[in-house]
Design a protein around this motif. Structure first.
Motif, PDB file in Angstrom:
ATOM      1  N   ALA A  99       0.854  -1.172   0.000  1.00 24.24           N
ATOM      2  CA  ALA A  99       0.000   0.000   0.000  1.00 24.24           C
ATOM      3  C   ALA A  99       0.895   1.228   0.000  1.00 24.24           C
ATOM      4  N   VAL A 144      -2.486   4.833  -9.133  1.00 26.71           N
ATOM      5  CA  VAL A 144      -3.603   4.273  -8.382  1.00 26.71           C
ATOM      6  C   VAL A 144      -4.484   3.576  -9.411  1.00 26.71           C
ATOM      7  N   ASP A 198      -8.427   0.301  -6.716  1.00 29.61           N
ATOM      8  CA  ASP A 198      -7.754   0.595  -5.450  1.00 29.61           C
ATOM      9  C   ASP A 198      -8.590   1.589  -4.656  1.00 29.61           C
ATOM     10  N   PRO A 228      -4.550  -1.745  -2.062  1.00 26.10           N
ATOM     11  CA  PRO A 228      -4.658  -2.442  -3.352  1.00 26.10           C
ATOM     12  C   PRO A 228      -5.985  -3.189  -3.477  1.00 26.10           C
TER      13      PRO A 228
END
Length: 179
Positions: free
Chosen positions: A43, A68, A72, A145
């Motif tokens: 993360a 990103v 996510d 994630p």
């Protein structure tokens, strides 16, 4: 007939208990291309210091600064309190403070490119709120994630559980002072 059955059983037993040396290894096929390592899930984490003012319309918009993916999810926490022993108390957003002038809510939203943290609630004029609620507010953003959310491997969204699950320490936070 009994003799044949006994002889047949003895023969099966004798042959099944035989062993010999292993045979030669067969020909090896061509080696395929090297694949990606699996199981490396992490993360990303950001720490922000924010002043909520009329100039920024009591909110900020900030880009993540890293990739990103569409599924996510950023989780945002506000430093709510610090105990006498130095223990920090982090609360997830949205988070509401109950004031004499109404409800003050720290809230957020996000896209794949950026996120915003803003004041919300029933307070008519945020500029009348005690500066302790407006100035030097510290937030932490942890982008979780998608595969952790999809597989249910995330037991809790509690700050301590999240940082422990992903092995996030103080040094892992990207520090940004937005005052």
């Amino acid at each position: 007939m009994k003799k044949i059955l006994v002889l047949f059983s003895a023969l099966v037993f004798a042959l099944s208990s035989c062993s010999g040396p292993a045979g030669p290894v067969g020909p090896q096929g061509p080696q395929g291309p090297q694949g990606q390592d699996g199981g490396l899930v992490y993360a990303s984490a950001i720490e922000l210091i924010v002043d909520f003012t009329p100039a920024n319309d009591f909110g900020i918009v900030e880009s993540f600064g890293f990739d990103v993916f569409p599924a996510d999810v950023p989780l945002i926490y506000v430093l709510w309190d610090q105990l006498e022993d130095g223990t920090e108390v982090w609360r997830p957003l949205p988070q509401t403070a109950y004031l004499n002038s109404g409800l003050l809510t720290y809230n957020y939203d996000f896209t794949q490119a950026d996120f915003s943290i803003f004041l919300d609630g029933t307070v008519e004029d945020f500029s009348t709120v005690d500066p302790v609620y407006l100035n030097e507010q510290i937030f932490r953003v942890v982008v979780v994630p998608a595969e952790f959310l999809e597989t249910g491997r995330l037991a809790s969204k509690d700050y301590d559980a999240i940082t422990e699950t992903f092995g996030i320490t103080e040094k892992d936070f990207i520090k940004r002072d937005l005052r």
